[in-house]
Write a protein that holds these residues in place. Sequence first.
Motif, PDB file in Angstrom:
ATOM      1  N   ASP A   1     -75.500  90.215  -7.775  1.00 28.20           N
ATOM      2  CA  ASP A   1     -77.017  90.116  -7.134  1.00 28.20           C
ATOM      3  C   ASP A   1     -76.937  90.378  -5.754  1.00 28.20           C
ATOM      4  O   ASP A   1     -76.998  89.635  -4.922  1.00 28.20           O
ATOM      5  CB  ASP A   1     -77.788  88.800  -7.583  1.00 28.20           C
ATOM      6  N   LEU A   2     -77.343  91.709  -5.523  1.00 31.96           N
ATOM      7  CA  LEU A   2     -77.446  91.981  -4.062  1.00 31.96           C
ATOM      8  C   LEU A   2     -78.844  91.206  -3.322  1.00 31.96           C
ATOM      9  O   LEU A   2     -78.814  91.358  -2.198  1.00 31.96           O
ATOM     10  CB  LEU A   2     -77.442  93.504  -3.852  1.00 31.96           C
ATOM     11  N   ALA A   3     -79.638  91.076  -4.175  1.00 30.27           N
ATOM     12  CA  ALA A   3     -80.947  90.392  -3.486  1.00 30.27           C
ATOM     13  C   ALA A   3     -80.433  88.849  -3.110  1.00 30.27           C
ATOM     14  O   ALA A   3     -81.346  88.232  -2.215  1.00 30.27           O
ATOM     15  CB  ALA A   3     -81.864  90.138  -4.340  1.00 30.27           C
ATOM     16  N   ARG A   4     -79.358  88.403  -3.328  1.00 33.35           N
ATOM     17  CA  ARG A   4     -79.014  86.854  -2.739  1.00 33.35           C
ATOM     18  C   ARG A   4     -77.676  87.192  -2.571  1.00 33.35           C
ATOM     19  O   ARG A   4     -76.852  86.459  -2.830  1.00 33.35           O
ATOM     20  CB  ARG A   4     -79.284  85.905  -3.935  1.00 33.35           C
ATOM     21  N   ILE A   5     -77.309  88.119  -1.761  1.00 35.76           N
ATOM     22  CA  ILE A   5     -75.954  88.357  -1.543  1.00 35.76           C
ATOM     23  C   ILE A   5     -75.073  87.332  -0.612  1.00 35.76           C
ATOM     24  O   ILE A   5     -74.148  87.021  -0.906  1.00 35.76           O
ATOM     25  CB  ILE A   5     -75.687  89.772  -0.513  1.00 35.76           C
ATOM     26  N   ASP A   6     -75.889  86.492   0.131  1.00 32.70           N
ATOM     27  CA  ASP A   6     -75.308  85.431   0.899  1.00 32.70           C
ATOM     28  C   ASP A   6     -74.554  84.404  -0.090  1.00 32.70           C
ATOM     29  O   ASP A   6     -73.423  84.035  -0.009  1.00 32.70           O
ATOM     30  CB  ASP A   6     -76.151  84.945   1.549  1.00 32.70           C
ATOM     31  N   SER A   7     -75.493  83.919  -1.187  1.00 31.86           N
ATOM     32  CA  SER A   7     -74.985  82.837  -2.128  1.00 31.86           C
ATOM     33  C   SER A   7     -73.663  83.783  -2.874  1.00 31.86           C
ATOM     34  O   SER A   7     -72.779  82.884  -3.368  1.00 31.86           O
ATOM     35  CB  SER A   7     -75.985  82.418  -2.751  1.00 31.86           C
ATOM     36  N   GLU A   8     -73.919  85.000  -3.216  1.00 29.32           N
ATOM     37  CA  GLU A   8     -72.907  85.462  -4.133  1.00 29.32           C
ATOM     38  C   GLU A   8     -71.613  85.481  -3.361  1.00 29.32           C
ATOM     39  O   GLU A   8     -70.492  85.491  -4.120  1.00 29.32           O
ATOM     40  CB  GLU A   8     -73.464  86.925  -4.579  1.00 29.32           C
ATOM     41  N   LEU A   9     -71.582  85.957  -2.233  1.00 30.92           N
ATOM     42  CA  LEU A   9     -70.320  86.182  -1.462  1.00 30.92           C
ATOM     43  C   LEU A   9     -69.637  84.500  -1.444  1.00 30.92           C
ATOM     44  O   LEU A   9     -68.392  84.457  -1.291  1.00 30.92           O
ATOM     45  CB  LEU A   9     -70.647  86.580   0.149  1.00 30.92           C
ATOM     46  N   SER A  10     -70.332  83.568  -1.151  1.00 34.50           N
ATOM     47  CA  SER A  10     -69.943  82.290  -1.361  1.00 34.50           C
ATOM     48  C   SER A  10     -69.124  81.806  -2.526  1.00 34.50           C
ATOM     49  O   SER A  10     -68.320  81.391  -2.514  1.00 34.50           O
ATOM     50  CB  SER A  10     -70.873  81.087  -0.968  1.00 34.50           C
ATOM     51  N   THR A  11     -69.766  82.393  -3.693  1.00 35.27           N
ATOM     52  CA  THR A  11     -69.232  82.183  -4.920  1.00 35.27           C
ATOM     53  C   THR A  11     -68.099  82.989  -4.985  1.00 35.27           C
ATOM     54  O   THR A  11     -66.970  82.393  -5.498  1.00 35.27           O
ATOM     55  CB  THR A  11     -70.204  82.696  -6.163  1.00 35.27           C
ATOM     56  N   LEU A  12     -67.950  84.098  -4.446  1.00 39.78           N
ATOM     57  CA  LEU A  12     -66.711  84.892  -4.732  1.00 39.78           C
ATOM     58  C   LEU A  12     -65.628  84.363  -3.807  1.00 39.78           C
ATOM     59  O   LEU A  12     -64.415  84.330  -4.306  1.00 39.78           O
ATOM     60  CB  LEU A  12     -66.948  86.418  -4.135  1.00 39.78           C
ATOM     61  N   TRP A  13     -66.091  84.040  -2.611  1.00 38.28           N
ATOM     62  CA  TRP A  13     -64.866  83.075  -1.803  1.00 38.28           C
ATOM     63  C   TRP A  13     -64.274  82.066  -2.456  1.00 38.28           C
ATOM     64  O   TRP A  13     -63.206  82.030  -2.499  1.00 38.28           O
ATOM     65  CB  TRP A  13     -65.625  82.797  -0.308  1.00 38.28           C
TER      66      TRP A  13
END
Length: 260
Positions: free
Chosen positions: A112-124
């Motif tokens: 979800d690019l609209a909440r990319i900050d939290s998505e990147l935290s999830t991927l990390w």
Amino acid sequence: IGHYAAVDGAAASRILDAACALLADNGCTLAVGPMDGSTWRRYRLLTERGTEPTFFLEPDNPDDWPRHFERAGFRGLAHYYSALCEDLVTVNTAGAVALRLRKYGFTVRPIDLARIDSELSTLWSLAIDAFAGNFLYTPIDEEEFRAMYTSLLPVLLPELVLIAEHEGRAVGFGFAVPDVFQARRGLPVDTLVFKTIGVAKCMNRRGIGKWIFDCTLQAAQALGFQRAIYALIHADNPSGRLAHPSGRDFRRYTLFARKL
């Protein structure tokens, strides 16, 4: 030994011997290279080029650099390859696996690019767990991970970055990007580069990785892609099974080592 560069064999011998001597003086018994600090950054050398052009995110080097390491007494420590699938339509999908996983509440969704900050935290968080047992792995902090993946946002297609979830928790991800180097050569971008798959250790052996892989290829077909590159696979890594028999090896890479 990382950040390697040398203009000729004589310079290569001097710098590699000096690096090995420095490591030995500090109590090391094995020199490994080239590796720019960790496997998260640039490492290994392209050793069998083949005929395919360089693809997006692929490391490249002059053809004589592997010989620099060999002449300095280094030998292959680990071997890697990239494979190419030229007909996505013929790729078998894990239909039975998908049915079973859905039955038990697993889902797959695009990033979800609209909440990319939290998505990147999830991927990390997923990557730190999923890759912990990989060869020569060391962790990376979240800030550096974010910087690395944020730089790819301009070329990212959310349909090619998938996150698997179970009961509201992320349990796996796949990351693929268009081969934008094709556009630089004046060609239509019809190839995706499958960079990585990661599955939480507590969810191993359930087929989640295969499911993510197949969902990515299905999404790629819907977007009009015709080919897929499975990039930089460790020769002994089980993830290689995902790419075959639908892919042919076209490039090889080597990480070198020398006893001190």
